[in-house]
Design a protein around this motif. Sequence first.
Motif, PDB file in Angstrom:
ATOM      1  N   ARG A 138       0.786  -1.154   0.037  1.00  0.00           N
ATOM      2  CA  ARG A 138      -0.093   0.080  -0.229  1.00  0.00           C
ATOM      3  C   ARG A 138       1.120   1.449  -0.228  1.00  0.00           C
ATOM      4  O   ARG A 138       0.341   2.546  -0.154  1.00  0.00           O
ATOM      5  N   ALA A 139       2.117   1.292   0.161  1.00  0.00           N
ATOM      6  CA  ALA A 139       2.944   2.296   0.314  1.00  0.00           C
ATOM      7  C   ALA A 139       2.867   3.315  -0.906  1.00  0.00           C
ATOM      8  O   ALA A 139       2.698   2.534  -2.063  1.00  0.00           O
ATOM      9  N   ILE A 140       2.914   4.471  -0.897  1.00  0.00           N
ATOM     10  CA  ILE A 140       2.976   5.443  -1.990  1.00  0.00           C
ATOM     11  C   ILE A 140       4.520   6.250  -1.924  1.00  0.00           C
ATOM     12  O   ILE A 140       4.561   6.791  -0.960  1.00  0.00           O
ATOM     13  N   ASP A 141       5.124   6.118  -3.046  1.00  0.00           N
ATOM     14  CA  ASP A 141       6.574   6.566  -2.999  1.00  0.00           C
ATOM     15  C   ASP A 141       6.593   7.940  -3.786  1.00  0.00           C
ATOM     16  O   ASP A 141       7.752   8.379  -4.287  1.00  0.00           O
ATOM     17  N   ALA A 142       5.412   8.226  -4.215  1.00  0.00           N
ATOM     18  CA  ALA A 142       5.553   9.495  -5.138  1.00  0.00           C
ATOM     19  C   ALA A 142       5.577  10.745  -4.251  1.00  0.00           C
ATOM     20  O   ALA A 142       4.531  10.848  -3.703  1.00  0.00           O
ATOM     21  N   PRO A 143       6.676  11.453  -4.337  1.00  0.00           N
ATOM     22  CA  PRO A 143       6.799  12.649  -3.685  1.00  0.00           C
ATOM     23  C   PRO A 143       5.610  13.913  -3.796  1.00  0.00           C
ATOM     24  O   PRO A 143       5.198  14.486  -2.866  1.00  0.00           O
ATOM     25  N   TRP A 144       5.162  13.929  -5.169  1.00  0.00           N
ATOM     26  CA  TRP A 144       3.935  14.726  -5.457  1.00  0.00           C
ATOM     27  C   TRP A 144       2.759  14.525  -4.676  1.00  0.00           C
ATOM     28  O   TRP A 144       2.042  15.231  -4.106  1.00  0.00           O
ATOM     29  N   PHE A 145       2.594  12.997  -4.319  1.00  0.00           N
ATOM     30  CA  PHE A 145       1.438  12.612  -3.831  1.00  0.00           C
ATOM     31  C   PHE A 145       1.593  13.013  -2.407  1.00  0.00           C
ATOM     32  O   PHE A 145       0.498  13.355  -1.498  1.00  0.00           O
ATOM     33  N   HIS A 146       2.829  13.042  -1.721  1.00  0.00           N
ATOM     34  CA  HIS A 146       3.157  13.005  -0.243  1.00  0.00           C
ATOM     35  C   HIS A 146       3.050  14.747  -0.037  1.00  0.00           C
ATOM     36  O   HIS A 146       1.946  14.861   0.955  1.00  0.00           O
ATOM     37  N   HIS A 147       3.140  15.626  -0.917  1.00  0.00           N
ATOM     38  CA  HIS A 147       2.916  16.962  -0.858  1.00  0.00           C
ATOM     39  C   HIS A 147       1.457  17.319  -0.876  1.00  0.00           C
ATOM     40  O   HIS A 147       0.787  17.971  -0.151  1.00  0.00           O
ATOM     41  N   LEU A 148       0.711  16.582  -1.949  1.00  0.00           N
ATOM     42  CA  LEU A 148      -0.440  16.725  -2.051  1.00  0.00           C
ATOM     43  C   LEU A 148      -1.436  16.303  -0.979  1.00  0.00           C
ATOM     44  O   LEU A 148      -2.342  16.981  -0.316  1.00  0.00           O
ATOM     45  N   ALA A 149      -1.209  15.223  -0.486  1.00  0.00           N
ATOM     46  CA  ALA A 149      -1.762  14.856   1.010  1.00  0.00           C
ATOM     47  C   ALA A 149      -1.606  15.565   2.149  1.00  0.00           C
ATOM     48  O   ALA A 149      -2.580  16.135   2.703  1.00  0.00           O
ATOM     49  N   TYR A 150      -0.387  16.149   2.244  1.00  0.00           N
ATOM     50  CA  TYR A 150      -0.146  16.987   3.147  1.00  0.00           C
ATOM     51  C   TYR A 150      -0.930  18.366   3.250  1.00  0.00           C
ATOM     52  O   TYR A 150      -1.379  19.095   4.186  1.00  0.00           O
ATOM     53  N   VAL A 151      -0.859  18.950   1.830  1.00  0.00           N
ATOM     54  CA  VAL A 151      -1.630  20.040   1.693  1.00  0.00           C
ATOM     55  C   VAL A 151      -3.026  19.951   1.977  1.00  0.00           C
ATOM     56  O   VAL A 151      -3.683  21.013   2.528  1.00  0.00           O
ATOM     57  N   ILE A 152      -3.614  18.894   1.536  1.00  0.00           N
ATOM     58  CA  ILE A 152      -4.889  18.543   1.863  1.00  0.00           C
ATOM     59  C   ILE A 152      -5.368  18.495   3.425  1.00  0.00           C
ATOM     60  O   ILE A 152      -6.149  19.079   3.839  1.00  0.00           O
ATOM     61  N   ILE A 153      -4.245  17.801   4.177  1.00  0.00           N
ATOM     62  CA  ILE A 153      -4.645  17.992   5.589  1.00  0.00           C
ATOM     63  C   ILE A 153      -4.439  19.272   6.212  1.00  0.00           C
ATOM     64  O   ILE A 153      -5.205  19.428   6.984  1.00  0.00           O
ATOM     65  N   ILE A 154      -3.510  19.889   5.854  1.00  0.00           N
ATOM     66  CA  ILE A 154      -3.434  21.327   5.901  1.00  0.00           C
ATOM     67  C   ILE A 154      -4.618  22.232   5.922  1.00  0.00           C
ATOM     68  O   ILE A 154      -5.462  22.859   6.867  1.00  0.00           O
ATOM     69  N   GLY A 155      -5.090  21.989   4.842  1.00  0.00           N
ATOM     70  CA  GLY A 155      -6.435  22.743   4.256  1.00  0.00           C
ATOM     71  C   GLY A 155      -7.704  22.157   5.037  1.00  0.00           C
ATOM     72  O   GLY A 155      -8.424  23.090   5.553  1.00  0.00           O
ATOM     73  N   LEU A 156      -7.745  21.042   5.375  1.00  0.00           N
ATOM     74  CA  LEU A 156      -8.758  20.630   6.379  1.00  0.00           C
ATOM     75  C   LEU A 156      -8.791  21.046   7.654  1.00  0.00           C
ATOM     76  O   LEU A 156      -9.508  21.522   8.503  1.00  0.00           O
ATOM     77  N   GLU A 157      -7.429  21.124   8.220  1.00  0.00           N
ATOM     78  CA  GLU A 157      -7.172  21.676   9.599  1.00  0.00           C
ATOM     79  C   GLU A 157      -7.727  23.096   9.553  1.00  0.00           C
ATOM     80  O   GLU A 157      -8.089  23.740  10.724  1.00  0.00           O
ATOM     81  N   ALA A 158      -7.302  23.789   8.496  1.00  0.00           N
ATOM     82  CA  ALA A 158      -7.422  25.173   8.694  1.00  0.00           C
ATOM     83  C   ALA A 158      -8.951  25.656   8.378  1.00  0.00           C
ATOM     84  O   ALA A 158      -9.448  26.581   8.866  1.00  0.00           O
ATOM     85  N   LEU A 159      -9.725  24.721   7.475  1.00  0.00           N
ATOM     86  CA  LEU A 159     -11.095  24.879   7.428  1.00  0.00           C
ATOM     87  C   LEU A 159     -11.669  24.572   8.747  1.00  0.00           C
ATOM     88  O   LEU A 159     -12.733  25.167   9.122  1.00  0.00           O
ATOM     89  N   THR A 160     -11.293  23.501   9.252  1.00  0.00           N
ATOM     90  CA  THR A 160     -11.791  23.276  10.759  1.00  0.00           C
ATOM     91  C   THR A 160     -11.761  24.434  11.785  1.00  0.00           C
ATOM     92  O   THR A 160     -12.570  24.833  12.222  1.00  0.00           O
ATOM     93  N   ALA A 161     -10.565  25.266  11.627  1.00  0.00           N
ATOM     94  CA  ALA A 161     -10.285  26.252  12.556  1.00  0.00           C
ATOM     95  C   ALA A 161     -11.310  27.560  12.012  1.00  0.00           C
ATOM     96  O   ALA A 161     -12.057  28.167  13.074  1.00  0.00           O
ATOM     97  N   VAL A 162     -11.426  27.707  10.779  1.00  0.00           N
ATOM     98  CA  VAL A 162     -12.126  28.752  10.271  1.00  0.00           C
ATOM     99  C   VAL A 162     -13.692  28.643  10.790  1.00  0.00           C
ATOM    100  O   VAL A 162     -14.247  29.497  11.150  1.00  0.00           O
ATOM    101  N   LEU A 163     -14.211  27.318  10.528  1.00  0.00           N
ATOM    102  CA  LEU A 163     -15.635  26.940  10.930  1.00  0.00           C
ATOM    103  C   LEU A 163     -15.735  26.969  12.491  1.00  0.00           C
ATOM    104  O   LEU A 163     -16.901  27.520  12.977  1.00  0.00           O
ATOM    105  N   CYS A 164     -14.934  26.609  13.219  1.00  0.00           N
ATOM    106  CA  CYS A 164     -15.020  26.844  14.676  1.00  0.00           C
ATOM    107  C   CYS A 164     -14.812  28.003  15.120  1.00  0.00           C
ATOM    108  O   CYS A 164     -15.766  28.495  15.959  1.00  0.00           O
ATOM    109  N   TRP A 165     -14.135  29.060  14.606  1.00  0.00           N
ATOM    110  CA  TRP A 165     -13.809  30.479  14.959  1.00  0.00           C
ATOM    111  C   TRP A 165     -15.432  31.193  14.611  1.00  0.00           C
ATOM    112  O   TRP A 165     -15.975  31.894  15.395  1.00  0.00           O
ATOM    113  N   LEU A 166     -15.815  30.939  13.303  1.00  0.00           N
ATOM    114  CA  LEU A 166     -17.169  31.402  12.855  1.00  0.00           C
ATOM    115  C   LEU A 166     -18.244  30.975  13.672  1.00  0.00           C
ATOM    116  O   LEU A 166     -19.216  31.789  13.990  1.00  0.00           O
TER     117      LEU A 166
END
Length: 165
Positions: A54-82
Amino acid sequence: MAIRYSKILFVAAIALFATLVAFGNITDYGSNFAFVRHVLLMDTIFPDAAIGYRAIDAPWFHHLAYVIIIGLEALTAVLCWLGAWRLLRQVKAPARDFNRAKSTAVWGLSLGFLVWQVGFMSIGGEWFGMWMSSQWNGVPSAFRFLVTIILVLIYVAVPDAELDD
């Protein structure tokens, strides 16, 4: 009034937490990216584990996954603040209005729960075997986060009654 203010503060506390997590992931991208990279590479799971395919060794996918995680964490923050702001604006309103104002907070808390339960516990922990890693195991932390969030969500979702005058 104390219960209403308490609910507002609890939602704001989760907003602060998600803000700090997203901020940390953005400002210390490299350190936290290493975590995501190693989980996706599955390079520290048990050597004889049958799930290594199941391992994924594509660096672009690692960055994409991380950016999605950060985006969801930030959206969580925004929705909770609002959500906290909407609740604060209705703190002295009739119960019907205060209860209606909870929707944004509920969405934010729900998203936060899903980020840490689905993203970290299910996908990271189970699919990528993060639990097997002695160095890159985020399951215990994710569990603490999602339990805290779900408890706040349950507390906030309890309908509020009319205020005593």
